[in-house]
Write a protein that holds these residues in place. Structure first.
Motif, PDB file in Angstrom:
ATOM      1  N   GLU A 243      72.926  34.758  32.788  1.00  0.00           N
ATOM      2  CA  GLU A 243      72.405  35.273  33.750  1.00  0.00           C
ATOM      3  C   GLU A 243      71.048  35.932  32.859  1.00  0.00           C
ATOM      4  OE1 GLU A 243      74.674  33.820  37.913  1.00  0.00           O
ATOM      5  OE2 GLU A 243      74.853  36.065  37.021  1.00  0.00           O
ATOM      6  N   SER A 244      71.270  37.033  32.833  1.00  0.00           N
ATOM      7  CA  SER A 244      70.999  37.902  32.424  1.00  0.00           C
ATOM      8  C   SER A 244      69.776  37.695  31.306  1.00  0.00           C
ATOM      9  CB  SER A 244      71.597  39.107  30.813  1.00  0.00           C
ATOM     10  OG  SER A 244      72.540  38.259  30.382  1.00  0.00           O
ATOM     11  N   ILE A 246      67.879  34.731  31.829  1.00  0.00           N
ATOM     12  CA  ILE A 246      66.968  34.044  32.815  1.00  0.00           C
ATOM     13  C   ILE A 246      66.544  35.624  33.131  1.00  0.00           C
ATOM     14  CG2 ILE A 246      66.954  33.228  35.396  1.00  0.00           C
ATOM     15  CD1 ILE A 246      69.640  31.977  34.628  1.00  0.00           C
ATOM     16  N   ARG A 247      67.231  36.778  34.128  1.00  0.00           N
ATOM     17  CA  ARG A 247      66.705  37.794  34.406  1.00  0.00           C
ATOM     18  C   ARG A 247      65.536  38.035  33.113  1.00  0.00           C
ATOM     19  NH1 ARG A 247      71.610  38.547  36.219  1.00  0.00           N
ATOM     20  NH2 ARG A 247      71.399  40.039  35.208  1.00  0.00           N
ATOM     21  N   LYS A 248      66.017  38.432  31.708  1.00  0.00           N
ATOM     22  CA  LYS A 248      65.100  38.890  30.724  1.00  0.00           C
ATOM     23  C   LYS A 248      63.749  37.705  31.191  1.00  0.00           C
ATOM     24  CE  LYS A 248      65.144  39.266  25.723  1.00  0.00           C
ATOM     25  NZ  LYS A 248      66.650  38.170  24.636  1.00  0.00           N
ATOM     26  N   GLY A 250      62.275  36.236  33.076  1.00  0.00           N
ATOM     27  CA  GLY A 250      61.754  36.127  34.336  1.00  0.00           C
ATOM     28  C   GLY A 250      61.206  34.098  34.483  1.00  0.00           C
ATOM     29  N   GLU A 252      64.219  33.276  36.910  1.00  0.00           N
ATOM     30  CA  GLU A 252      64.995  33.606  38.612  1.00  0.00           C
ATOM     31  C   GLU A 252      64.035  32.506  39.636  1.00  0.00           C
ATOM     32  OE1 GLU A 252      64.821  37.340  37.535  1.00  0.00           O
ATOM     33  OE2 GLU A 252      63.167  35.916  36.744  1.00  0.00           O
ATOM     34  N   ASP A 253      63.077  31.650  39.268  1.00  0.00           N
ATOM     35  CA  ASP A 253      62.340  31.111  40.546  1.00  0.00           C
ATOM     36  C   ASP A 253      62.613  29.469  39.343  1.00  0.00           C
ATOM     37  OD1 ASP A 253      60.693  31.682  38.819  1.00  0.00           O
ATOM     38  OD2 ASP A 253      59.062  31.431  39.957  1.00  0.00           O
TER      39      ASP A 253
END
Length: 368
Positions: A243-244, A246-248, A250, A252-253
Motif C-alpha cells: 500500500e505504501s 501504491i501511494r508512493k 500515485g 491509488e486510482d
C-alpha cells in the motif's frame, strides 16, 4: 465406527493458510472416493482461511500449536492413536518432521509433496543450507513416494543433490474446470460489455515471494494507449508495504487490493491479462485457473513450472519473460477485451479427473 475395509489416508498440513500447496492438498483429499478411502486432515495450527474448503464428511483435527516445533509431539501421538495406512504431507519442514517419525510406523506408508525447488530454500536459509541438503538426502529416500507438480523441481534433486528419482512422481495440480467454467459462464451472461480500459489481475499471498512489490515499482514505466487498472487479490504480511508503494507512485486510482475474494471468478471475467511476477513458485494454481477462464498470462521465468504450463498451452496463452523490463513490455501489448464468454485455454491434463486418476494410481502402487 471406522470401516477397516477402507484405506485410511491422513493428510497433514502446518496450517490452513490460503496458499497453493494447502489448496492442492485439500483438493486431492476431497476428491478421494469415499467407498474406497477414509481421508482425514490434521493441521498443526488452527490458523488460516481454508476451513470452508474441507468437505464436511472429512474428519478434521487441529493440534492448535503456533509452530511445528511445538506440535511435533502431539502429531506423533496422533499418528500412534489413529494408525493411518497412508500419511501425506507437503512443504519441506513438514515433510522432514514426518519422515523422522517413519521408523516408528512400519505399517504406514509415507508420501511427501515438494512444491518448490530446493535451491529456493538454500538461498533463503543460507546459514543452514547444509543441514537442509543433508535432510533432503537422508530423509526423502525413505519416503514411499515423493510428489511434485513440476519436473523442474525433480531436476534439482537429481542435478544439485545427486539424488535418485526412483520414488519421484510428477503429479499435476488439479483444476476443477467444470465448476470454474459454470460459475464463470453464469457471470459472463450478466456482463458482456466491452472494456474501454485494460484490466490486469494478479492473485496470491501478499508476501515477498509473489513479487507484487517489484511489479508496482515497475508500473511507472508502463506506457499504454489505453487507461488501465490492476487488481491484486490476496492477503498477507506485505499489505502495508504494498500500500505504501501504491501511494508512493500515485496509483491509488489504478491499483486495488480488495483482499481475499472467494470465489474470485468475477475478477477473472473482467481481466484482460493475468500477471505473475513471482520470485519463485512450484506449479502455480492461479495460472491454471486463469487459463481455465480463458485469460492469458504474463509470468516471470522464476515462477517455477511456468514453462511447463506454457509448453502445454495454446501458442501465446502464456508468455514467460526474463526480467521485469520485459514484463512491462509484454503488458504494453495487451488490449482491452470483452467481459463475456472466453474459451478455456487449459490443457485437459490439468483437469481434476485426470489428476485424480493419476493420484489413485500412485496410491495403489505405494500400497502394494
Amino acid at each position: 465406527m471406522p470401516d477397516f475395509n477402507k484405506t485410511k489416508i491422513m493428510f497433514v498440513l502446518p496450517a490452513l493458510t490460503a496458499g497453493g500447496a494447502e489448496r492442492v492438498m485439500i483438493t486431492l483429499m476431497n476428491g478421494l472416493d469415499r467407498d474406497r478411502y477414509a481421508p482425514c486432515l490434521v493441521s498443526v495450527s488452527d490458523k488460516g482461511d481454508l476451513h470452508d474448503l474441507i468437505d464436511q464428511d472429512i474428519d478434521f483435527c487441529t493440534l492448535k500449536q503456533k509452530h511445528l516445533a511445538l506440535g511435533w509431539t502431539g502429531l506423533f501421538q496422533h499418528l500412534r492413536r489413529e494408525k493411518p495406512d497412508v500419511v501425506i504431507s507437503t512443504m519441506a519442514h513438514m515433510n522432514f518432521v514426518l519422515l523422522t517419525m517413519r521408523p516408528f510406523f512400519q505399517k504406514t506408508k509415507f508420501i511427501v509433496r515438494e512444491a518448490i525447488t530446493p535451491s529456493f530454500l538454500f538461498n533463503k536459509y543460507k546459514k543452514t543450507s547444509w543441514l537442509i541438503k543433508l535432510m533432503y538426502q537422508i530423509l526423502y529416500p525413505a519416503a514411499d513416494a515423493v510428489l511434485s507438480p513440476s519436473q523442474i523441481i525433480f531436476d534439482e534433486f537429481r542435478d544439485v543433490l545427486r539424488m535418485s528419482s526412483k520414488n519421484f512422481f510428477v503429479l499435476n495440480n488439479p483444476v476443477n474446470t467444470k465448476t470454474i467454467r459454470a460459475c464463470y459462464e453464469a457471470l459472463s451472461k450478466k456482463d458482456a460489455a466491452h472494456h474501454k480500459s485494460v484490466h490486469f489481475l494478479a492473485v496470491g499471498r501478499l508476501g515477498r515471494q509473489k513479487g507484487f512489490d517489484r511489479l508496482i515499482e515497475y508500473l511507472p514505466r508502463l506506457s499504454l494507449p489505453y487507461d488501465w487498472t490492476l487488481t491484486i487479490l490476496g492477503e498477507g504480511d506485505e499489505r502495508e508495504h504494498l500500500e505504501s508503494l501504491i501511494r508512493k507512485h500515485g496509483f491509488e486510482d489504478k491499483v486495488f487490493m480488495p483482499g481475499l475474494v472467494r470465489p474470485p471468478w468475477q475478477h477473472y471475467l473482467q481481466a484482460d491479462c493475468f500477471l505473475m511476477p513471482s520470485r519463485y513458485e512450484g506449479l502455480p494454481n492461479v495460472v491454471l485457473e486463469s487459463l481455465a477462464c480463458g485469460v492469458p498470462v504474463i509470468a516471470t521465468r522464476e515462477s517455477g513450472g511456468i514453462a511447463y504450463i506454457r509448453d502445454h498451452s495454446p501458442k501465446g496463452a502464456v508468455r514467460v519473460v526474463d526480467s521485469m523490463h520485459e514484463f512491462v513490455q509484454a503488458m504494453e501489448q495487451v488490449k482491452p477485451g470483452k467481459a463475456s464468454h472466453k474459451k478455456s485455454l487449459l490443457n485437459d491434463m490439468f483437469e481434476q479427473k485426470a489428476v485424480f486418476r493419476h493420484f489413485v494410481k500412485i496410491l495403489h502402487m505405494v500400497q502394494r
